[in-house]
Design a protein around this motif. Structure first.
Motif, PDB file in Angstrom:
ATOM      1  N   ARG A  91       3.812   4.580 -17.550  1.00  0.00           N
ATOM      2  CA  ARG A  91       4.346   3.509 -16.823  1.00  0.00           C
ATOM      3  C   ARG A  91       4.242   3.363 -15.031  1.00  0.00           C
ATOM      4  O   ARG A  91       4.480   2.242 -14.686  1.00  0.00           O
ATOM      5  CB  ARG A  91       6.123   3.772 -16.968  1.00  0.00           C
ATOM      6  CG  ARG A  91       6.072   3.818 -18.463  1.00  0.00           C
ATOM      7  CD  ARG A  91       7.700   3.956 -18.961  1.00  0.00           C
ATOM      8  NE  ARG A  91       7.685   3.683 -20.250  1.00  0.00           N
ATOM      9  CZ  ARG A  91       8.244   2.591 -20.792  1.00  0.00           C
ATOM     10  NH1 ARG A  91       8.561   1.776 -19.870  1.00  0.00           N
ATOM     11  NH2 ARG A  91       8.806   2.607 -21.949  1.00  0.00           N
ATOM     12  N   ILE A  92       4.177   4.761 -14.372  1.00  0.00           N
ATOM     13  CA  ILE A  92       4.218   4.626 -12.903  1.00  0.00           C
ATOM     14  C   ILE A  92       2.822   4.383 -12.591  1.00  0.00           C
ATOM     15  O   ILE A  92       2.529   3.954 -11.413  1.00  0.00           O
ATOM     16  CB  ILE A  92       4.676   6.351 -12.583  1.00  0.00           C
ATOM     17  CG1 ILE A  92       6.085   6.472 -12.963  1.00  0.00           C
ATOM     18  CG2 ILE A  92       4.377   6.159 -10.886  1.00  0.00           C
ATOM     19  CD1 ILE A  92       6.563   7.736 -12.695  1.00  0.00           C
ATOM     20  N   SER A  93       1.619   4.625 -13.215  1.00  0.00           N
ATOM     21  CA  SER A  93       0.373   4.555 -12.811  1.00  0.00           C
ATOM     22  C   SER A  93       0.001   3.251 -11.989  1.00  0.00           C
ATOM     23  O   SER A  93       0.432   1.970 -12.461  1.00  0.00           O
ATOM     24  CB  SER A  93      -0.505   4.476 -13.945  1.00  0.00           C
ATOM     25  OG  SER A  93      -2.002   4.144 -13.429  1.00  0.00           O
ATOM     26  N   TRP A 152       0.803  -1.113   0.073  1.00  0.00           N
ATOM     27  CA  TRP A 152       0.068  -0.050   0.000  1.00  0.00           C
ATOM     28  C   TRP A 152       0.846   1.137  -0.127  1.00  0.00           C
ATOM     29  O   TRP A 152       0.362   2.192  -0.746  1.00  0.00           O
ATOM     30  CB  TRP A 152      -0.974   0.041   1.271  1.00  0.00           C
ATOM     31  CG  TRP A 152      -2.161  -0.806   0.877  1.00  0.00           C
ATOM     32  CD1 TRP A 152      -2.389  -2.106   1.212  1.00  0.00           C
ATOM     33  CD2 TRP A 152      -3.386  -0.422   0.184  1.00  0.00           C
ATOM     34  NE1 TRP A 152      -3.586  -2.646   0.931  1.00  0.00           N
ATOM     35  CE2 TRP A 152      -4.292  -1.620   0.026  1.00  0.00           C
ATOM     36  CE3 TRP A 152      -3.652   0.672  -0.546  1.00  0.00           C
ATOM     37  CZ2 TRP A 152      -5.563  -1.281  -0.451  1.00  0.00           C
ATOM     38  CZ3 TRP A 152      -4.902   0.950  -1.275  1.00  0.00           C
ATOM     39  CH2 TRP A 152      -5.756  -0.217  -1.181  1.00  0.00           C
ATOM     40  N   MET A 153       1.762   1.149   0.542  1.00  0.00           N
ATOM     41  CA  MET A 153       2.846   2.373   0.849  1.00  0.00           C
ATOM     42  C   MET A 153       3.623   2.575  -0.562  1.00  0.00           C
ATOM     43  O   MET A 153       3.389   3.862  -1.271  1.00  0.00           O
ATOM     44  CB  MET A 153       4.027   2.251   1.666  1.00  0.00           C
ATOM     45  CG  MET A 153       3.423   2.175   3.001  1.00  0.00           C
ATOM     46  SD  MET A 153       2.851   3.676   3.434  1.00  0.00           S
ATOM     47  CE  MET A 153       4.009   4.869   3.660  1.00  0.00           C
ATOM     48  N   SER A 154       3.906   1.482  -1.505  1.00  0.00           N
ATOM     49  CA  SER A 154       4.462   1.811  -2.678  1.00  0.00           C
ATOM     50  C   SER A 154       3.283   2.363  -3.800  1.00  0.00           C
ATOM     51  O   SER A 154       3.464   3.255  -4.757  1.00  0.00           O
ATOM     52  CB  SER A 154       5.049   0.532  -3.073  1.00  0.00           C
ATOM     53  OG  SER A 154       3.899  -0.577  -3.394  1.00  0.00           O
ATOM     54  N   GLN A 155       2.021   1.646  -3.591  1.00  0.00           N
ATOM     55  CA  GLN A 155       1.024   2.271  -4.535  1.00  0.00           C
ATOM     56  C   GLN A 155       0.571   3.598  -4.074  1.00  0.00           C
ATOM     57  O   GLN A 155       0.266   4.138  -5.022  1.00  0.00           O
ATOM     58  CB  GLN A 155      -0.370   1.215  -4.234  1.00  0.00           C
ATOM     59  CG  GLN A 155      -0.265  -0.204  -4.417  1.00  0.00           C
ATOM     60  CD  GLN A 155      -0.415  -0.434  -5.982  1.00  0.00           C
ATOM     61  OE1 GLN A 155       0.103   0.082  -6.952  1.00  0.00           O
ATOM     62  NE2 GLN A 155      -1.498  -1.063  -6.409  1.00  0.00           N
ATOM     63  N   TRP A 173       5.648  13.520 -22.972  1.00  0.00           N
ATOM     64  CA  TRP A 173       6.579  12.694 -22.005  1.00  0.00           C
ATOM     65  C   TRP A 173       5.846  12.521 -20.628  1.00  0.00           C
ATOM     66  O   TRP A 173       6.396  11.482 -20.104  1.00  0.00           O
ATOM     67  CB  TRP A 173       7.898  13.403 -22.091  1.00  0.00           C
ATOM     68  CG  TRP A 173       7.916  14.972 -21.083  1.00  0.00           C
ATOM     69  CD1 TRP A 173       7.795  16.030 -22.008  1.00  0.00           C
ATOM     70  CD2 TRP A 173       8.347  15.047 -19.617  1.00  0.00           C
ATOM     71  NE1 TRP A 173       7.871  16.995 -20.784  1.00  0.00           N
ATOM     72  CE2 TRP A 173       7.990  16.319 -19.548  1.00  0.00           C
ATOM     73  CE3 TRP A 173       8.530  14.097 -18.843  1.00  0.00           C
ATOM     74  CZ2 TRP A 173       8.277  16.873 -18.409  1.00  0.00           C
ATOM     75  CZ3 TRP A 173       8.398  14.402 -17.615  1.00  0.00           C
ATOM     76  CH2 TRP A 173       8.414  15.966 -17.287  1.00  0.00           C
ATOM     77  N   GLN A 174       5.197  13.574 -20.035  1.00  0.00           N
ATOM     78  CA  GLN A 174       4.741  13.332 -18.804  1.00  0.00           C
ATOM     79  C   GLN A 174       3.427  12.389 -18.866  1.00  0.00           C
ATOM     80  O   GLN A 174       3.399  11.476 -18.156  1.00  0.00           O
ATOM     81  CB  GLN A 174       4.004  14.628 -18.311  1.00  0.00           C
ATOM     82  CG  GLN A 174       4.942  15.823 -18.315  1.00  0.00           C
ATOM     83  CD  GLN A 174       4.177  17.158 -17.873  1.00  0.00           C
ATOM     84  OE1 GLN A 174       3.673  17.767 -18.803  1.00  0.00           O
ATOM     85  NE2 GLN A 174       4.165  17.532 -16.597  1.00  0.00           N
ATOM     86  N   LEU A 175       2.908  12.207 -20.123  1.00  0.00           N
ATOM     87  CA  LEU A 175       1.871  11.199 -20.285  1.00  0.00           C
ATOM     88  C   LEU A 175       2.283   9.848 -20.152  1.00  0.00           C
ATOM     89  O   LEU A 175       2.107   8.846 -19.598  1.00  0.00           O
ATOM     90  CB  LEU A 175       0.980  11.308 -21.380  1.00  0.00           C
ATOM     91  CG  LEU A 175       0.087  12.538 -21.609  1.00  0.00           C
ATOM     92  CD1 LEU A 175      -0.437  12.887 -22.948  1.00  0.00           C
ATOM     93  CD2 LEU A 175      -0.972  12.306 -20.356  1.00  0.00           C
TER      94      LEU A 175
END
Length: 408
Positions: free
Chosen positions: A404-406, A80-83, A397-399
């Motif tokens: 990738r991080i979502s 949960w912390m990583s999420q 680039w932000q999108l």
């Protein structure tokens, strides 16, 4: 981690309802049955901008407080912390777009915020009205997602803006989240919001003969439950406040419709089995709140009442796999219902709903919705085809990095 006991759940819901009740008494009250306005205007706001901001702030505070209270039961483990960290970075990357949409939400005269549709603290909806109205507009009643825990009507602001730019009124329906309510409360709230739209939208220059129902993620599940529940009631001759026949089509975006098959999937994704079963009111209620199962068990009279059902899903959706929509579409077709499946190749859970519209240009989701709503209106289709396209709100680039991080 242990499951919620009955006493703990009751106490948690009581505290949440108590907080909501205090907030409801202090918030401005609006008429649930607005008087017909002048052409193209809709009812005038009955509260000041300061009041609206205050209400939005209190709702945001409620969502945040309930989320962190829920995290206490989940346990603040590594997953949960990583999420949470991933979600924070994701939001920061897309913040330029979110700020522009937020400005539109609070300052545009085309947005009617927090219209009361019921007597519960979350029984409010936002309306997105096209700028120019020459005739009654098609209407989309939209139920937002949020994992049944952090849903909020403002999450639909980007979709509301995009559809309103194309001459469609959008009603974003808010509802109680867990632990403020369980799935039965959510379905009841959504159904009451749909009823308000069906019975009052003409006052806002909406066409009561062109009402469409849509939900995204958890909202797709909740709205599908409301639709099926209504069809079953009508087939039995029970009294209803709105009719399934008033809905021309249902759009389900990235939804899950067989809850039985998703319990383990959500558990692996971080939503523990005990919490999810608490949301769904226990394992014995899973069939009742699985639209796919309800369709299988429904009479031919109930199935015949259903409108066209359009299921939309990204093929790289890991939050809710696209097989959920595929399976539901198959069951609907087997029972004789009208069902259409639209798969978006390579799209994730958030690509269709967030990244694509923030990118600007022609949005595949909006274009597909528009083509179905105006399937028999070639003149309107031609006008939209030559209209200016929405501008980009976030750099590419932000999108891509956000994608990738979502955590979704």
């Amino acid at each position: 981690m242990r499951p919620l006991s009955g006493a703990e759940a009751d106490a948690l819901l009581a505290r949440s309802d108590s907080a909501g009740g205090r907030r409801r008494r202090s918030s401005p009250v609006q008429s649930a049955s607005p008087q017909p306005p002048g052409l193209g205007a809709g009812p005038r706001r009955q509260s000041s901008f300061r009041d609206d901001v205050g209400h939005a702030a209190s709702e945001t505070y409620l969502v945040t407080r309930l989320t962190f209270r829920l995290l206490q039961y989940l346990g603040l483990g590594y997953r949960w912390m990583s999420q949470l960290l991933a979600l924070t970075i994701y939001a920061i990357l897309l913040m330029p777009g979110f700020l522009q949409v937020g400005y539109y939400y609070f300052f545009s005269s085309q947005v009617r915020r927090s219209i009361v549709y019921g007597d519960q603290p979350r029984n409010r909806l936002d309306l997105y009205i096209p700028k120019y109205i020459s005739r009654p507009c098609p209407v989309v009643a939209f139920v937002t997602g949020g994992a049944w825990i952090i849903g909020y009507k403002a999450w639909g602001a980007l979709l509301g803006r995009r559809l309103a730019e194309r001459g469609i009124i959008v009603a974003c329906i808010d509802y109680r989240n867990f632990p403020q309510g369980t799935i039965g409360d959510m379905v009841s709230d959504a159904s009451q919001g749909i009823s308000y739209v069906c019975n009052n939208i003409a006052s806002y220059r909406g066409d009561p003969n062109q009402i469409y129902l849509m939900g995204q993620s958890a909202g797709a599940h909740i709205s599908a439950c409301a639709l099926m529940e209504q069809a079953v009631k009508e087939s039995r001759g029970e009294p209803v406040s709105w009719s399934v026949t008033q809905i021309k089509a249902y759009f389900g975006l990235s939804g899950g419709y067989n809850i039985h098959s998703l319990v383990d999937h959500f558990h692996e994704r971080g939503l523990s089995r005990s919490i999810f079963l608490s949301i769904m009111e226990g394992e014995e209620s899973l069939s009742h709140y699985s639209p796919e199962m309800v369709v299988k068990e429904s009479s031919s009279q109930a199935i015949a009442l259903l409108p066209l059902i359009v299921l939309m899903h990204g093929t790289e959706d890991y939050s809710i796999p696209s097989s959920s929509s595929q399976s539901f579409a198959d069951i609907l077709q087997q029972t004789g219902a009208q069902a259409k499946l639209l798969l978006y190749e390579g799209k994730t859970h958030t690509d269709i709903f967030l990244q694509d519209p923030l990118r600007g240009g022609r949005d595949p989701l909006v274009e597909d919705i528009f083509s179905i709503i105006h399937v028999d209106d070639e003149i309107t289709q031609e006008k939209i085809a030559v209209s200016p396209t929405p501008r980009r709100l976030v750099f590419e680039w932000q999108l891509q990095l956000a994608r990738r991080i979502s955590p979704f």
